[in-house]
Write a protein that holds these residues in place. Structure first.
Motif, PDB file in Angstrom:
ATOM      1  N   PRO A 213       1.185  33.250 -37.581  1.00 56.84           N
ATOM      2  CA  PRO A 213       0.230  32.586 -36.680  1.00 56.84           C
ATOM      3  C   PRO A 213       0.925  31.517 -35.868  1.00 56.84           C
ATOM      4  N   PRO A 214       0.382  31.150 -34.700  1.00 53.72           N
ATOM      5  CA  PRO A 214       1.031  30.130 -33.870  1.00 53.72           C
ATOM      6  C   PRO A 214       1.036  28.775 -34.553  1.00 53.72           C
ATOM      7  N   TRP A 215       2.011  27.942 -34.168  1.00 54.09           N
ATOM      8  CA  TRP A 215       2.109  26.596 -34.726  1.00 54.09           C
ATOM      9  C   TRP A 215       0.872  25.789 -34.309  1.00 54.09           C
ATOM     10  N   PRO A 216       0.243  25.059 -35.235  1.00 51.01           N
ATOM     11  CA  PRO A 216      -0.983  24.318 -34.871  1.00 51.01           C
ATOM     12  C   PRO A 216      -0.709  23.232 -33.838  1.00 51.01           C
ATOM     13  N   GLN A 217      -1.541  23.188 -32.822  1.00 56.50           N
ATOM     14  CA  GLN A 217      -1.447  22.166 -31.785  1.00 56.50           C
ATOM     15  C   GLN A 217      -2.470  21.075 -32.098  1.00 56.50           C
ATOM     16  N   VAL A 218      -1.987  19.885 -32.421  1.00 57.69           N
ATOM     17  CA  VAL A 218      -2.861  18.805 -32.877  1.00 57.69           C
ATOM     18  C   VAL A 218      -2.628  17.560 -32.027  1.00 57.69           C
ATOM     19  N   ASP A 219      -3.694  16.902 -31.640  1.00 56.74           N
ATOM     20  CA  ASP A 219      -3.592  15.608 -30.970  1.00 56.74           C
ATOM     21  C   ASP A 219      -3.604  14.541 -32.064  1.00 56.74           C
ATOM     22  N   PHE A 220      -2.416  14.166 -32.546  1.00 59.73           N
ATOM     23  CA  PHE A 220      -2.312  13.238 -33.666  1.00 59.73           C
ATOM     24  C   PHE A 220      -2.837  11.849 -33.318  1.00 59.73           C
ATOM     25  N   ALA A 221      -2.864  11.506 -32.018  1.00 57.97           N
ATOM     26  CA  ALA A 221      -3.355  10.192 -31.602  1.00 57.97           C
ATOM     27  C   ALA A 221      -4.836  10.016 -31.914  1.00 57.97           C
TER      28      ALA A 221
END
Length: 271
Positions: free
Chosen positions: A31-39
């Motif tokens: 699966p694709p790497w998770p895209q997260v807005d850590f801010a």
């Protein structure tokens, strides 16, 4: 740094050493790497990944995904070795004689005894290339990351010659970095965390090599004495990762057992 290097915590792989494509489909269906807005969750700092880290990550991922790793753990009693080194320094020696130098010599003897460890699979995996030379890579902690200079023809050098060479190349690695040529052609690698700590780890094999030896911090262990009491021995943890396509578990156990036996007789290694 004279030439951009490729480094990892356990190994360094020069592009010229890579033979053949990775097996088709490896990692293709992940699966694709998770895209997260850590801010969203708190304060952050963003730092770019260096070119070296990007290259390292690619090689590490390839090696981990394509090589069936197994790690065998063992201990080596280096009580006599440490006494030997202490006596060496008491005689006013100027060359730094570390346990790592004795590990290099022991590894060479073990490679000579078990030639399947001193080998590489060819590009299509149909042939095993057995090497008649003994070049050992040793991980060095530097400001560039961990670099692995290759000491060549270790079977033809004494422990003092290897000690002087290791000191020189380690200093160069820390001060200037190393060229790809200085990190290529290894048969077997050693990654030592003894100066930092730990009780064991799984070093990643430095393809196209088929095994790598990791060592961690020496610990004191009680052993029964001949007189019925207890005496303390200095035990060095060994972590041998090997390519299970080439090496089986029994040979890995014999390999580390031989290294432990050789380290217990430092005078023979120093001869």
């Amino acid at each position: 740094m004279s030439v951009e290097s490729v480094s990892s915590p356990a190994s360094v792989v020069a592009p010229a050493a890579v033979t053949g494509p990775a097996p088709a489909g490896i990692g293709a269906n992940l699966p694709p790497w998770p895209q997260v807005d850590f801010a969203e969750f708190g304060e952050i700092e963003v730092k770019p990944v260096s070119r070296i880290q990007k290259l390292t990550g690619a090689f590490l991922s390839r090696n981990w995904l394509t090589i069936p790793h197994v790690t065998h753990q063992d201990d080596a009693d280096i009580t006599t070795l440490e006494a030997f080194r202490k006596a060496y320094y008491e005689d006013g020696a100027t060359v730094k004689l570390t346990p790592l130098v004795f590990l290099i010599k022991a590894a060479v003897r073990a490679l000579q005894t078990f030639p399947q460890f001193n080998a590489s699979l060819d590009g299509d995996g149909k042939n095993l290339v057995l090497k008649k030379y003994f070049h050992i890579g040793v991980a060095v902690d530097t400001r560039f990351g961990l670099l692995v200079p290759v000491l060549r023809d270790c079977d033809k050098k004494s422990v003092l010659e290897l000690a002087a060479e290791l000191t020189a190349v380690s200093s160069k690695a820390r001060e200037k970095g190393l060229s790809m040529a200085e990190m290529s052609g290894g048969c077997f690698s050693i990654s030592s965390l003894g100066g930092v700590g730990g009780t064991g780890f799984t070093p990643i094999i430095n393809a196209p090599e088929v095994a790598i030896l990791g060592v961690t911090k020496t610990r004191l262990t009680p052993q029964p004495s001949d007189e019925g009491g207890v005496e303390w021995h200095k035990m060095l943890p060994l972590s041998l990762s090997y390519d299970h396509r080439v090496i089986n578990g029994a040979d890995a156990a014999r390999f580390t057992a031989l290294i432990a036996t050789l380290l217990a007789d430092p005078q023979a290694l120093a001869a």
